[in-house]
Each structure stands twice: as C-alpha cells, then as structure tokens.
Scaffold this motif. Structure first.
Motif, PDB file in Angstrom:
ATOM      1  N   GLN A 107       0.828  -1.204   0.000  1.00  0.00           N
ATOM      2  CA  GLN A 107       0.000   0.000   0.000  1.00  0.00           C
ATOM      3  C   GLN A 107       0.863   1.254   0.000  1.00  0.00           C
ATOM      4  O   GLN A 107       0.555   2.224  -0.707  1.00  0.00           O
ATOM      5  CB  GLN A 107      -0.944   0.005   1.209  1.00  0.00           C
ATOM      6  N   ASN A 108       1.948   1.243   0.765  1.00  0.00           N
ATOM      7  CA  ASN A 108       2.861   2.380   0.790  1.00  0.00           C
ATOM      8  C   ASN A 108       3.486   2.611  -0.583  1.00  0.00           C
ATOM      9  O   ASN A 108       3.550   3.738  -1.077  1.00  0.00           O
ATOM     10  CB  ASN A 108       3.939   2.165   1.854  1.00  0.00           C
ATOM     11  N   LEU A 109       3.937   1.545  -1.221  1.00  0.00           N
ATOM     12  CA  LEU A 109       4.529   1.667  -2.559  1.00  0.00           C
ATOM     13  C   LEU A 109       3.486   2.118  -3.580  1.00  0.00           C
ATOM     14  O   LEU A 109       3.790   2.937  -4.451  1.00  0.00           O
ATOM     15  CB  LEU A 109       5.160   0.338  -2.988  1.00  0.00           C
ATOM     16  N   ASP A 110       2.268   1.588  -3.478  1.00  0.00           N
ATOM     17  CA  ASP A 110       1.199   2.007  -4.392  1.00  0.00           C
ATOM     18  C   ASP A 110       0.952   3.507  -4.284  1.00  0.00           C
ATOM     19  O   ASP A 110       0.773   4.197  -5.292  1.00  0.00           O
ATOM     20  CB  ASP A 110      -0.095   1.250  -4.108  1.00  0.00           C
ATOM     21  N   ARG A 111       0.927   4.029  -3.055  1.00  0.00           N
ATOM     22  CA  ARG A 111       0.729   5.475  -2.860  1.00  0.00           C
ATOM     23  C   ARG A 111       1.867   6.275  -3.475  1.00  0.00           C
ATOM     24  O   ARG A 111       1.644   7.305  -4.098  1.00  0.00           O
ATOM     25  CB  ARG A 111       0.607   5.805  -1.372  1.00  0.00           C
ATOM     26  N   GLN A 112       3.103   5.793  -3.317  1.00  0.00           N
ATOM     27  CA  GLN A 112       4.256   6.481  -3.904  1.00  0.00           C
ATOM     28  C   GLN A 112       4.157   6.510  -5.422  1.00  0.00           C
ATOM     29  O   GLN A 112       4.453   7.525  -6.052  1.00  0.00           O
ATOM     30  CB  GLN A 112       5.556   5.800  -3.494  1.00  0.00           C
ATOM     31  N   VAL A 113       3.755   5.399  -6.014  1.00  0.00           N
ATOM     32  CA  VAL A 113       3.655   5.307  -7.476  1.00  0.00           C
ATOM     33  C   VAL A 113       2.554   6.225  -7.988  1.00  0.00           C
ATOM     34  O   VAL A 113       2.734   6.928  -8.976  1.00  0.00           O
ATOM     35  CB  VAL A 113       3.434   3.843  -7.915  1.00  0.00           C
ATOM     36  N   VAL A 114       1.407   6.249  -7.311  1.00  0.00           N
ATOM     37  CA  VAL A 114       0.316   7.128  -7.721  1.00  0.00           C
ATOM     38  C   VAL A 114       0.750   8.582  -7.613  1.00  0.00           C
ATOM     39  O   VAL A 114       0.507   9.384  -8.513  1.00  0.00           O
ATOM     40  CB  VAL A 114      -0.954   6.859  -6.868  1.00  0.00           C
ATOM     41  N   LYS A 115       1.426   8.920  -6.527  1.00  0.00           N
ATOM     42  CA  LYS A 115       1.912  10.295  -6.341  1.00  0.00           C
ATOM     43  C   LYS A 115       2.905  10.659  -7.447  1.00  0.00           C
ATOM     44  O   LYS A 115       2.866  11.736  -8.000  1.00  0.00           O
ATOM     45  CB  LYS A 115       2.590  10.436  -4.977  1.00  0.00           C
ATOM     46  N   ARG A 116       3.779   9.723  -7.807  1.00  0.00           N
ATOM     47  CA  ARG A 116       4.755   9.961  -8.876  1.00  0.00           C
ATOM     48  C   ARG A 116       4.041  10.218 -10.193  1.00  0.00           C
ATOM     49  O   ARG A 116       4.390  11.129 -10.941  1.00  0.00           O
ATOM     50  CB  ARG A 116       5.694   8.758  -9.009  1.00  0.00           C
ATOM     51  N   LYS A 117       3.011   9.436 -10.493  1.00  0.00           N
ATOM     52  CA  LYS A 117       2.280   9.603 -11.752  1.00  0.00           C
ATOM     53  C   LYS A 117       1.517  10.918 -11.772  1.00  0.00           C
ATOM     54  O   LYS A 117       1.397  11.551 -12.805  1.00  0.00           O
ATOM     55  CB  LYS A 117       1.326   8.426 -11.972  1.00  0.00           C
ATOM     56  N   ASP A 118       0.969  11.315 -10.622  1.00  0.00           N
ATOM     57  CA  ASP A 118       0.235  12.576 -10.551  1.00  0.00           C
ATOM     58  C   ASP A 118       1.148  13.783 -10.741  1.00  0.00           C
ATOM     59  O   ASP A 118       0.747  14.786 -11.311  1.00  0.00           O
ATOM     60  CB  ASP A 118      -0.488  12.714  -9.202  1.00  0.00           C
ATOM     61  N   ASN A 119       2.373  13.690 -10.251  1.00  0.00           N
ATOM     62  CA  ASN A 119       3.311  14.810 -10.322  1.00  0.00           C
ATOM     63  C   ASN A 119       4.114  14.839 -11.617  1.00  0.00           C
ATOM     64  O   ASN A 119       4.850  15.784 -11.866  1.00  0.00           O
ATOM     65  CB  ASN A 119       4.288  14.766  -9.143  1.00  0.00           C
ATOM     66  N   LYS A 120       4.000  13.800 -12.392  1.00  0.00           N
ATOM     67  CA  LYS A 120       4.791  13.682 -13.607  1.00  0.00           C
ATOM     68  C   LYS A 120       4.253  14.627 -14.681  1.00  0.00           C
ATOM     69  O   LYS A 120       3.079  14.535 -15.065  1.00  0.00           O
ATOM     70  CB  LYS A 120       4.721  12.235 -14.105  1.00  0.00           C
ATOM     71  N   PRO A 121       5.098  15.560 -15.151  1.00  0.00           N
ATOM     72  CA  PRO A 121       4.615  16.471 -16.192  1.00  0.00           C
ATOM     73  C   PRO A 121       4.402  15.722 -17.513  1.00  0.00           C
ATOM     74  O   PRO A 121       5.137  14.804 -17.853  1.00  0.00           O
ATOM     75  CB  PRO A 121       5.743  17.494 -16.324  1.00  0.00           C
ATOM     76  N   LYS A 122       3.396  16.134 -18.239  1.00  0.00           N
ATOM     77  CA  LYS A 122       3.099  15.510 -19.533  1.00  0.00           C
ATOM     78  C   LYS A 122       4.070  16.034 -20.586  1.00  0.00           C
ATOM     79  O   LYS A 122       4.442  17.200 -20.590  1.00  0.00           O
ATOM     80  CB  LYS A 122       1.656  15.834 -19.957  1.00  0.00           C
ATOM     81  N   ARG A 123       4.485  15.134 -21.475  1.00  0.00           N
ATOM     82  CA  ARG A 123       5.405  15.529 -22.549  1.00  0.00           C
ATOM     83  C   ARG A 123       4.631  16.162 -23.694  1.00  0.00           C
ATOM     84  O   ARG A 123       3.513  15.758 -24.001  1.00  0.00           O
ATOM     85  CB  ARG A 123       6.153  14.309 -23.066  1.00  0.00           C
ATOM     86  N   THR A 124       5.306  17.105 -24.357  1.00  0.00           N
ATOM     87  CA  THR A 124       4.713  17.698 -25.552  1.00  0.00           C
ATOM     88  C   THR A 124       4.895  16.741 -26.716  1.00  0.00           C
ATOM     89  O   THR A 124       5.674  15.786 -26.644  1.00  0.00           O
ATOM     90  CB  THR A 124       5.386  19.045 -25.886  1.00  0.00           C
ATOM     91  N   GLU A 125       4.210  17.000 -27.810  1.00  0.00           N
ATOM     92  CA  GLU A 125       4.342  16.169 -29.004  1.00  0.00           C
ATOM     93  C   GLU A 125       5.781  16.204 -29.525  1.00  0.00           C
ATOM     94  O   GLU A 125       6.312  15.193 -29.971  1.00  0.00           O
ATOM     95  CB  GLU A 125       3.363  16.633 -30.084  1.00  0.00           C
ATOM     96  N   LYS A 126       6.413  17.370 -29.440  1.00  0.00           N
ATOM     97  CA  LYS A 126       7.797  17.512 -29.890  1.00  0.00           C
ATOM     98  C   LYS A 126       8.727  16.628 -29.047  1.00  0.00           C
ATOM     99  O   LYS A 126       9.606  15.949 -29.594  1.00  0.00           O
ATOM    100  CB  LYS A 126       8.216  18.983 -29.787  1.00  0.00           C
ATOM    101  N   GLU A 127       8.512  16.607 -27.741  1.00  0.00           N
ATOM    102  CA  GLU A 127       9.340  15.780 -26.866  1.00  0.00           C
ATOM    103  C   GLU A 127       9.111  14.303 -27.139  1.00  0.00           C
ATOM    104  O   GLU A 127      10.066  13.510 -27.160  1.00  0.00           O
ATOM    105  CB  GLU A 127       9.026  16.111 -25.399  1.00  0.00           C
TER     106      GLU A 127
END
Length: 184
Positions: A112-132
């Motif tokens: 559960q602790n790792l799941d929360r960390q992974v969800v938090k990482r995905k939420d904070n991850k900036p989306k890449r542009t099409e160029k990137e």
C-alpha cells in the motif's frame, strides 16, 4: 497493486510463502532462488517488494537491497537477534518464524505504501509535448535500425541511460540523436 518476488534458495520455503500470499489475494507473486533472477523479474515490473532471507546463493541481502530500483522494497526474513540491527531505508525485517496474519499485514502495508508512492509519482509527472515525444520516438527508431534492437529494448536503453546520467528521457533522446547525426 505491486508485485511480490520471493527470493529464497530453498524452493520448498518459497512455495509455502507463495501459497500463503495467494490464499490472501496477492496474485502477482513470483518465486525465484537467486538474486539475479529476482533482479531480472524486477526489470519487467513497475513496483513491488522482494521477500528474501539474509543470504542467497549469488548475493547477500545488503547487495540485493543496493540493486533494487526506487519503487521496490525488501522484506527480510531473519532471526529475532538480528532483526533489531537491520535498519536501512527500503528494508523491513520480520522475525522467523512469523505468524501468517502478521506476515500478511506487513506485506499489505508495504505494498500500500509503494502504491501510494507510485500514484503520487504519476500525478506529479509532467506531460510531454508532441515535440518531446517525437525526440524519444526518433531515438528509438534510430536505435532499432542501427543496433537491431526491438522497440522495447530501445526504450529501455534510453530509459536506463537517462537514469544513469541523471538526465530526463527527452534530453537523453536528443543526445542520442545528436551523437548519431554527428557521425554521418
């Protein structure tokens, strides 16, 4: 939910632990007998825990712990005398023999602790542009063509190079493209 890798040299013990985990709803469970096999399985997974004793045929638990990626933790099975001395980040130790309900609670808490960390990482991850995204796609294509890699191998190469150099994947892809086009 994260995955569980049971890395124990005695397959009978690993089988019993796997049966307990499966009975309690932990379906993504893999049993291996060496640290190398555990690390190979980890390469395919996003996050989870490794259950291990202090010694494996090819590696000590401290070396295995050092090799674990960020979103994997180690659940160490050890004697009562030694558990109190085991204090390291990413390590949880339980005494053997362990009661099944305590073991299941510990595994559940860790996942559960790792799941929360992974969800938090995905939420904070900036989306890449099409160029990137194009930089990464082009770098994969070049690696596939020039080095005869599969798409997954090329992506993993860019990803690993990115982690090794401390750059993000877009910068790494740009570097690969620059190096290759400078050769031409």
């Amino acid at each position: 939910m994260g995955s569980i890798i049971i890395a124990l040299p005695r397959q009978e013990t690993a089988r019993k632990i796997k049966e307990i985990l499966l009975r309690h709803g932990f379906g993504d469970t893999i049993a291996v007998s060496t640290a190398a096999a555990a690390l190979q399985e980890i390469g395919r997974l996003s996050h989870g825990i490794v259950i291990s004793g202090t010694k494996l045929p090819d590696m000590d638990y401290t070396d295995l712990l050092d090799c674990l990626p960020r979103y994997f933790d180690l659940l160490l099975l050890d004697t009562t005398q030694n558990v109190s001395h085991r204090r390291q980040p990413g390590l949880v130790a339980v005494t053997m023999p362990v009661k099944a309900y305590e073991f299941i609670d510990t595994v559940n808490m860790m996942l559960q602790n790792l799941d929360r960390q992974v969800v938090k990482r995905k939420d904070n991850k900036p989306k890449r542009t099409e160029k990137e995204e194009n930089y990464i796609r082009n770098a994969k294509y070049v690696l596939m063509e020039r080095n005869h890699m599969t798409e997954e191998e090329a992506f993993r190469y860019i990803q690993k190079s990115s982690m090794d150099t401390g750059r993000n994947m877009v910068e790494t892809a740009q570097m690969i493209l620059t190096l290759i086009y400078n050769e031409i």
